[in-house]
Write a protein that holds these residues in place. Structure first.
Motif, PDB file in Angstrom:
ATOM      1  N   VAL A 226       2.629  25.414 -12.348  1.00 42.82           N
ATOM      2  CA  VAL A 226       3.929  24.877 -11.962  1.00 42.82           C
ATOM      3  C   VAL A 226       4.555  24.212 -13.183  1.00 42.82           C
ATOM      4  O   VAL A 226       3.913  23.401 -13.858  1.00 42.82           O
ATOM      5  N   ALA A 227       5.798  24.565 -13.479  1.00 40.46           N
ATOM      6  CA  ALA A 227       6.536  23.960 -14.585  1.00 40.46           C
ATOM      7  C   ALA A 227       7.753  23.237 -14.019  1.00 40.46           C
ATOM      8  O   ALA A 227       8.396  23.738 -13.086  1.00 40.46           O
ATOM      9  N   ILE A 228       8.054  22.077 -14.574  1.00 38.39           N
ATOM     10  CA  ILE A 228       9.157  21.267 -14.029  1.00 38.39           C
ATOM     11  C   ILE A 228      10.078  20.782 -15.145  1.00 38.39           C
ATOM     12  O   ILE A 228       9.625  20.210 -16.143  1.00 38.39           O
ATOM     13  N   ILE A 229      11.375  21.023 -14.950  1.00 39.63           N
ATOM     14  CA  ILE A 229      12.403  20.405 -15.790  1.00 39.63           C
ATOM     15  C   ILE A 229      12.776  19.096 -15.108  1.00 39.63           C
ATOM     16  O   ILE A 229      13.414  19.092 -14.052  1.00 39.63           O
ATOM     17  N   MET A 230      12.363  17.995 -15.700  1.00 37.10           N
ATOM     18  CA  MET A 230      12.552  16.671 -15.093  1.00 37.10           C
ATOM     19  C   MET A 230      13.943  16.154 -15.462  1.00 37.10           C
ATOM     20  O   MET A 230      14.157  15.670 -16.563  1.00 37.10           O
ATOM     21  N   ASP A 231      14.868  16.257 -14.528  1.00 40.46           N
ATOM     22  CA  ASP A 231      16.263  15.946 -14.826  1.00 40.46           C
ATOM     23  C   ASP A 231      16.793  14.928 -13.827  1.00 40.46           C
ATOM     24  O   ASP A 231      16.428  14.955 -12.649  1.00 40.46           O
ATOM     25  N   GLY A 232      17.646  14.037 -14.309  1.00 46.64           N
ATOM     26  CA  GLY A 232      18.337  13.117 -13.416  1.00 46.64           C
ATOM     27  C   GLY A 232      18.033  11.644 -13.614  1.00 46.64           C
ATOM     28  O   GLY A 232      18.510  10.805 -12.841  1.00 46.64           O
ATOM     29  N   ASN A 233      17.254  11.310 -14.629  1.00 46.65           N
ATOM     30  CA  ASN A 233      16.938   9.889 -14.853  1.00 46.65           C
ATOM     31  C   ASN A 233      18.192   9.051 -15.087  1.00 46.65           C
ATOM     32  O   ASN A 233      18.335   7.950 -14.537  1.00 46.65           O
TER      33      ASN A 233
ATOM     34  N   VAL B 261      17.533   3.409 -19.573  1.00 45.17           N
ATOM     35  CA  VAL B 261      16.086   3.260 -19.767  1.00 45.17           C
ATOM     36  C   VAL B 261      15.384   2.943 -18.449  1.00 45.17           C
ATOM     37  O   VAL B 261      14.220   3.306 -18.253  1.00 45.17           O
ATOM     38  N   ALA B 262      16.097   2.284 -17.511  1.00 47.47           N
ATOM     39  CA  ALA B 262      15.492   2.007 -16.205  1.00 47.47           C
ATOM     40  C   ALA B 262      15.210   3.304 -15.468  1.00 47.47           C
ATOM     41  O   ALA B 262      14.194   3.428 -14.768  1.00 47.47           O
ATOM     42  N   GLY B 263      16.092   4.279 -15.621  1.00 46.33           N
ATOM     43  CA  GLY B 263      15.853   5.584 -15.019  1.00 46.33           C
ATOM     44  C   GLY B 263      14.662   6.284 -15.639  1.00 46.33           C
ATOM     45  O   GLY B 263      13.860   6.924 -14.940  1.00 46.33           O
ATOM     46  N   HIS B 264      14.522   6.165 -16.953  1.00 48.71           N
ATOM     47  CA  HIS B 264      13.371   6.773 -17.628  1.00 48.71           C
ATOM     48  C   HIS B 264      12.066   6.103 -17.192  1.00 48.71           C
ATOM     49  O   HIS B 264      11.042   6.782 -17.020  1.00 48.71           O
ATOM     50  N   ARG B 265      12.094   4.791 -17.013  1.00 44.07           N
ATOM     51  CA  ARG B 265      10.882   4.090 -16.567  1.00 44.07           C
ATOM     52  C   ARG B 265      10.502   4.511 -15.154  1.00 44.07           C
ATOM     53  O   ARG B 265       9.322   4.741 -14.864  1.00 44.07           O
TER      54      ARG B 265
ATOM     55  N   TRP C 142      15.041  13.195 -10.624  1.00 46.55           N
ATOM     56  CA  TRP C 142      13.637  13.124 -10.993  1.00 46.55           C
ATOM     57  C   TRP C 142      12.953  11.812 -10.594  1.00 46.55           C
ATOM     58  O   TRP C 142      11.811  11.837 -10.108  1.00 46.55           O
ATOM     59  N   PRO C 143      13.556  10.643 -10.773  1.00 45.89           N
ATOM     60  CA  PRO C 143      12.843   9.410 -10.387  1.00 45.89           C
ATOM     61  C   PRO C 143      12.466   9.361  -8.910  1.00 45.89           C
ATOM     62  O   PRO C 143      11.571   8.593  -8.523  1.00 45.89           O
ATOM     63  N   ASP C 144      13.126  10.157  -8.069  1.00 43.23           N
ATOM     64  CA  ASP C 144      12.804  10.193  -6.642  1.00 43.23           C
ATOM     65  C   ASP C 144      11.839  11.320  -6.295  1.00 43.23           C
ATOM     66  O   ASP C 144      11.472  11.483  -5.121  1.00 43.23           O
ATOM     67  N   PHE C 145      11.431  12.086  -7.279  1.00 48.22           N
ATOM     68  CA  PHE C 145      10.485  13.177  -7.040  1.00 48.22           C
ATOM     69  C   PHE C 145       9.078  12.595  -6.977  1.00 48.22           C
ATOM     70  O   PHE C 145       8.802  11.529  -7.497  1.00 48.22           O
TER      71      PHE C 145
END
Length: 247
Positions: free
Chosen positions: A22-29, A41-45, A222-225
């Motif tokens: 499985v490969a994931i493009i982590m988008d939306g931070n 940066v809060a989204g990245h954390r 992504w942060p909600d995944f």
């Protein structure tokens, strides 16, 4: 979903079953943070927490390879402060998570030109890769300073140099020959490629390897995944019929 649900997904004999890779493009931070009036940066954390949850869920499912697009070769165009924050988060993740990865049999592998991040981060990555090299429960692949077009160009250049030196017959070069020169050599191709945040493009990610991957675009930022989202994605994959160009 419960542990029993994970067993059901693994045991399913209808459709495509369980993906090996499985490969994931982590988008939306950034959008996650903006919606909450927080700095990017809060989204990245928060995204780093989603990484942790997704790795654990992938192990629970029995997925062999999980590849995460963490930093593209185009991400250097972002503001210097954000790039610095991302590098700091990567350093924090490596220092904080390597114990869990090692204890749970996860092998770490990195694709892309990660040495551009500097000697300290390169050393931490090298140490983590070396420490987990013998693990077999799952392979975690992190794409750092990665771009698929650059990867293919580097592979083609290496083959051209070998051909000029007489080490390889140009007529013998085929798809398998090129595949063996890619960063992902010795890994199975991705069966399922997921992109979060509602965007519907590959953004220079695994262009060669994903030739026959099943694509899934989800609106979740992504942060909600996490566990439930990965289980749902794998269930969606399991209902598909893969033909690989056949009938």
């Amino acid at each position: 979903m419960s542990a029993a649900s994970a067993s059901t997904l693994r045991a399913s004999d209808g459709g495509a079953g369980l993906p090996r890779h499985v490969a994931i493009i982590m988008d939306g931070n950034g959008r996650w943070a903006k919606a909450r009036h927080l700095p990017r940066v809060a989204g990245h954390r928060k995204g780093a927490e989603a990484v942790r949850a997704t790795i654990r869920a992938a192990r629970e499912l029995g997925i062999e390879v999980l590849t995460l697009y963490a930093f593209s070769s185009e991400n250097w165009r972002r503001p210097e402060e954000e790039v610095s924050d991302l590098k700091g988060l990567l350093r924090h993740y490596l220092l904080g998570e390597i114990e869990e990865l090692a204890a749970n049999g996860v092998r770490l592998r990195v694709i892309g030109e990660y040495r551009r991040f500097g000697p300290e981060l390169a050393r931490l990555l090298d140490d983590a890769i070396e420490r987990t090299v013998g693990n077999r429960a799952m392979t975690l692949v992190i794409a750092l300073n990665y771009g698929a077009q650059d990867e293919i160009v580097r592979a083609a250049r290496a083959l051209a140099e070998d051909a000029l030196a007489g080490r390889i017959d140009p007529a013998a070069i085929d798809a398998e020959t090129l595949d063996a020169r890619l960063d992902t050599r010795e890994l199975p191709p991705p069966d399922l490629l997921i992109r979060t945040s509602g965007e519907r493009r590959l953004s220079n990610f695994l262009l060669w390897q994903a030739a026959y991957a099943e694509l899934l675009f989800v609106d979740t930022l992504w942060p909600d995944f996490g566990r439930e989202a990965l289980f749902a994605a794998v269930a969606d994959y399991g209902r598909r019929e893969r033909r690989f160009g056949g009938l």
